[in-house]
Write an enzyme that holds these catalytic residues in place. Structure first.
Site, PDB file in Angstrom:
ATOM      1  N   GLU A 375      51.608  42.083  10.269  1.00 42.60           N
ATOM      2  CA  GLU A 375      50.591  41.039  10.384  1.00 42.60           C
ATOM      3  C   GLU A 375      50.982  39.801   9.574  1.00 42.60           C
ATOM      4  O   GLU A 375      50.800  38.683  10.016  1.00 42.60           O
ATOM      5  CB  GLU A 375      49.247  41.585   9.889  1.00 42.60           C
ATOM      6  CG  GLU A 375      48.113  40.577   9.809  1.00 42.60           C
ATOM      7  CD  GLU A 375      47.595  40.131  11.172  1.00 42.60           C
ATOM      8  OE1 GLU A 375      47.983  40.715  12.193  1.00 42.60           O
ATOM      9  OE2 GLU A 375      46.792  39.176  11.214  1.00 42.60           O
ATOM     10  N   THR A 519      45.002  30.708  25.476  1.00 45.31           N
ATOM     11  CA  THR A 519      45.557  31.368  24.284  1.00 45.31           C
ATOM     12  C   THR A 519      45.315  32.877  24.304  1.00 45.31           C
ATOM     13  O   THR A 519      45.872  33.604  23.495  1.00 45.31           O
ATOM     14  CB  THR A 519      45.018  30.723  22.999  1.00 45.31           C
ATOM     15  OG1 THR A 519      45.819  31.157  21.893  1.00 45.31           O
ATOM     16  CG2 THR A 519      43.556  31.082  22.754  1.00 45.31           C
TER      17      THR A 519
END
Ligand SMILES: *[C@@H]1O[C@H](CO)[C@@H](O)[C@H](O)[C@H]1NC(C)=O
Ligand SMILES: *[C@@H]1O[C@H](CO)[C@@H](O)[C@H](O)[C@H]1NC(C)=O
Ligand SMILES: *[C@@H]1O[C@H](CO)[C@@H](O)[C@H](O)[C@H]1NC(C)=O
Ligand SMILES: *[C@@H]1O[C@H](CO)[C@@H](O)[C@H](O)[C@H]1NC(C)=O
Ligand SMILES: *[C@@H]1O[C@H](CO)[C@@H](O)[C@H](O)[C@H]1NC(C)=O
Length: 529
Positions: A375, A519
Site C-alpha cells: 500500500e 478512475t
C-alpha cells in the site's frame, strides 16, 4: 476449446490470397490466434465469475462480500456497490447472464435512502460512472447483451435521480462542493475545505450525464468547482507550473496550502485533466495544457531515484522547499497517465518516462514474497528499518504499509504500457500480478485483501472484497489479454479480411479513443468521434 473456435478466421484467411499478401493483415490475424492470451483472458473471466458467484450467494444486494466469513458489508451506503461496479466488466467480458442480473437489480436501487454519510466522490466514481458506462456500452457496441431495453433506459434515469439527490453538495459560497454529505437532511460533515482529488474527480461523470440528458446543470456544477483547480489561487498554491496544493477552501475557492503530490488525495485530479481532453478535445483543451504543465514540472522537480537502485524512478512529494520520498500503490496510476498523454501529445519523452514509472511500480510487485505490491513504500535511505535493510538494498524501496486491498493501479498502468507499446513483456507482467493475486487472495467465495505482501501467504486476510476488484483489477487483467475475443472480424465487400478491435480498448494517438476510462475503470463514451 477457445482455440478451436478462433481457428475459423484462420481458415478464411488461408482462402484469401489477397489478405495473405498483405503483411499488416497477416500480422493482426497472428495476434488473433494467440492461444495463450485467449486462455489467460478466460482465466481472468473465471476469476470474475467466481467472485460474482460468491457475492451473489452471500452478500447481494449489499455493497461488498466478506469473503472469508461469507458475510457482507455496506461501506458504500448499502446501494449494492459491487453489483453496480461489476456491470461494465461483465459487459466487456460479454457475460450476458451476469449483465442481466445486474440490469434487473439497478432499477430497484433506492438512492434516496441511506443511514450513512455519503461521499460525493466515491458515489460518483463507482455508482454514477458504473451506470453511465453501462448505458454507453449497452446503447452502443454491446446493445445485443441486454434482454430488456427498458432496463437500459433505467441506467440513465437512475443516474439522473442519483445526481439530483447529490447536487446540493455544490451549493456552497464558492461552488467547491462538500464531499461528506447527509442526503436526508441535505447537511454536510462541517468540513471547511475539500481535497484536490475529491474535488477534481467529478467533472467527467457529471459532464457525461449532462451530455446524455441535454441538461447542462450537472456539467456546470462540476466545471465550476474545477475552475478553482485550473486557476489556483493564491500563487503559493502552485509551487511549480501545473502542480497544485491539496486542499481548497469551500467558502472562497482559495487553496489552503501548496503541498504537491501524485499520491492518494491528489492523484486523480491529474488523471482527469488528461481524460477530459480525451473525452472532448473541443471543450477541454485547457485541461490538456494544465496536464502538460503538471507533467513537465513533475519530470523536472519530482523525479526521484532510490540510492540503492538508481535504475528505478518514483515520484517524490514537495512541500515548501522539502521533498518527501514516499509513494503508494494508488500513485502507480501515474505511468499510465504519462503513457496515454505522451501518445496523445506525440511526446516520446513522456512515453519513455511513463515506462520508467511502470517498470518501477512493477518492481514493488516482483520483489515481494507474494509478488504483490504494498500500500505504501519509501526509498528514503536515511530511515530504512534495520529489518528491511537487505530488502531495500535489493529492491530499492522499503515497505511502510504492507497491506494490499485489491487495488488495481499497477496492473492498470501495465495495461497502458502494453496498449501504447504492444510489447508482450507487459502482458507477462500483468499475468504475473494476476496469478499472484489469484494465488494469495482467493477464497472459496471470492478474493480478500491481505495484511502483508511480503509474508508467505500474504500474512492474514482482512475478510473484505472491495467493489473495485470487479470494476478494475479483473477488468484491466482481462483487457490486456483479451485477444481473439476482443477482435471482431468480418469480410468487407471487397473480400479483404478486416479485424476491428473492441472500441473500448485504449488506442495510442490523439483522437483515436472512442471510450475513456473513469478512475474506477468504467469506460465512458467520448463526446467527439
Ligand atoms: C442525517 O440527517 C438525519 C436527519 O437530520 C439524521 O437523522 C441522520 O442521523 C443523519 N445521518 C448521518 C449519517 O449523520
Ligand atoms: C450552464 O452554464 C452556461 C454557461 O455559463 C449557462 O449559459 C447556462 O445557463 C447554464 N445552465 C444551467 C442549466 O445551469
Ligand atoms: C512542456 O514541455 C514541452 C517540451 O519541453 C514544451 O514543448 C511544452 O510547451 C511544455 N508545455 C507546457 C504546458 O508547459
Ligand atoms: C523484477 O522485474 C524487473 C524488471 O523486469 C527485473 O529487472 C528484476 O530482476 C525482477 N526482480 C525479480 C526479483 O524478479
Ligand atoms: C486461480 O485459483 C484457482 C483456485 O485455486 C485455480 O483453480 C486456478 O487455476 C487459478 N488460476 C490461475 C490462472 O492461476
Amino acid at each position: 476449446m477457445r482455440f478451436v473456435l478462433w481457428s475459423l478466421p484462420w481458415a478464411s484467411v488461408a482462402l484469401i490470397g489477397d489478405a495473405l499478401a498483405r503483411p499488416h493483415a497477416a500480422q493482426s490475424v497472428l495476434s488473433l490466434s494467440d492461444e495463450d492470451a485467449t486462455e489467460r483472458a478466460e482465466a481472468v473471466k473465471e476469476a470474475f465469475q467466481h467472485a460474482w458467484k460468491g457475492y451473489k450467494k452471500y452478500a447481494f444486494p449489499h455493497d461488498e462480500l466478506h469473503p472469508v466469513s461469507n458475510g457482507f458489508g455496506d461501506s458504500r451506503n448499502g446501494w449494492g456497490a459491487s453489483a453496480v461496479d461489476a456491470l461494465s466488466t461483465a459487459l466487456i467480458m460479454r457475460d450476458a447472464d451476469i449483465v442481466n442480473q445486474i440490469l434487473d437489480f439497478i432499477p430497484t436501487i433506492d438512492y434516496t435512502q441511506t443511514n450513512q454519510q455519503v461521499s460525493l466522490f466515491e458515489t460518483t466514481i463507482r455508482y454514477l460512472a458504473g451506470m453511465l458506462s453501462g448505458y454507453d456500452l449497452l446503447t452502443g457496441p454491446l446493445a445485443d447483451l441486454a434482454s430488456d431495453s427498458t432496463k437500459v433506459d433505467a441506467l440513465l434515469s437512475q443516474s439522473k435521480k442519483l445526481a439530483d439527490i447529490l447536487k446540493f453538495a455544490f451549493d456552497t459560497p464558492s461552488g467547491v462542493p462538500y464531499n461528506g454529505i447527509n442526503i436526508t437532511s441535505k447537511g454536510n460533515n462541517g468540513a471547511t475545505s475539500n481535497g484536490l482529488a475529491v474535488t477534481g474527480t467529478l467533472v467527467l461523470e457529471w459532464t457525461r450525464l449532462s451530455d446524455l440528458t441535454q441538461d447542462q446543470e450537472y456539467a456546470n456544477l462540476s466545471q465550476k468547482a474545477e475552475s478553482y483547480l485550473l486557476n489556483p489561487q493564491p500563487a503559493t498554491a502552485e509551487p511549480f507550473p501545473g502542480l497544485v496544493g491539496s486542499n481548497i477552501n469551500i467558502d472562497t475557492g482559495l487553496f489552503e496550502n501548496g503541498y504537491v503530490s501524485w499520491n492518494g488525495g491528489d492523484d486523480s485530479f491529474y488523471e482527469y485533466l488528461l481524460k477530459m481532453y480525451v473525452y472532448d478535445p473541443l471543450r477541454f483543451g485547457e485541461y490538456l495544457n494544465r496536464w502538460e504543465a503538471a507533467v513537465n514540472s513533475t519530470m523536472a522537480h519530482l523525479t526521484s531515484h532510490p540510492a540503492s537502485r538508481p535504475d528505478l524512478t518514483f515520484l517524490a512529494t514537495y512541500n515548501d522547499g522539502s521533498y518527501g520520498l514516499s509513494s503508494q500503490h494508488l500513485t502507480c496510476f501515474d505511468g499510465g497517465s504519462f503513457l496515454l498523454g505522451g501518445s496523445i501529445l506525440e511526446r516520446q519523452d513522456l512515453i519513455d518516462y511513463g515506462l520508467q514509472l511502470v517498470d518501477s511500480c512493477y518492481d514493488t510487485y516482483n520483489e515481494t514474497a507474494t509478488g504483490i505490491g504494498p500500500e505504501q513504500f519509501s526509498w528514503d535511505s536515511a530511515s530504512v528499518p534495520s529489518a528491511q535493510q537487505a530488502f531495500y538494498q535489493r529492491a530499492g524501496f522499503y515497505i511502510q504499509s504492507g497491506y494490499y486491498i485489491l487495488r488495481p493501479e499497477v496492473i492498470e498502468s501495465i495495461y497502458y504500457a502494453y496498449r501504447i507499446t504492444k510489447d508482450q513483456k507487459y502482458q507477462e507482467w500483468a499475468w504475473d500480478a494476476f496469478v499472484a493475486i489469484n494465488a494469495t487472495c482467493r477464497t472459496d467465495s471470492g478474493f480478500s485483501g491481505i495484511t502483508d505482501v511480503n509474508a508467505a501467504n500474504g500474512g492474514s486476510r482482512d475478510d473484505n472484497q472491495e467493489s473495485f476488484l470487479f470494476a478494475e483489477v479483473l477488468k484491466y487483467s482481462y483487457l490486456i489479454h483479451a485477444p481473439g475475443k476482443s477482435f471482431r472480424c468480418g469480410m468487407r465487400p471487397n473480400a479483404r479480411l478486416t479485424c476491428t478491435e473492441d472500441e473500448w480498448q485504449i488506442q495510442a494517438g490523439d483522437g483515436q479513443n472512442t471510450f475513456v476510462f473513469n478512475t474506477e475503470a468504467h469506460p465512458i463514451r467520448v463526446a467527439q468521434r
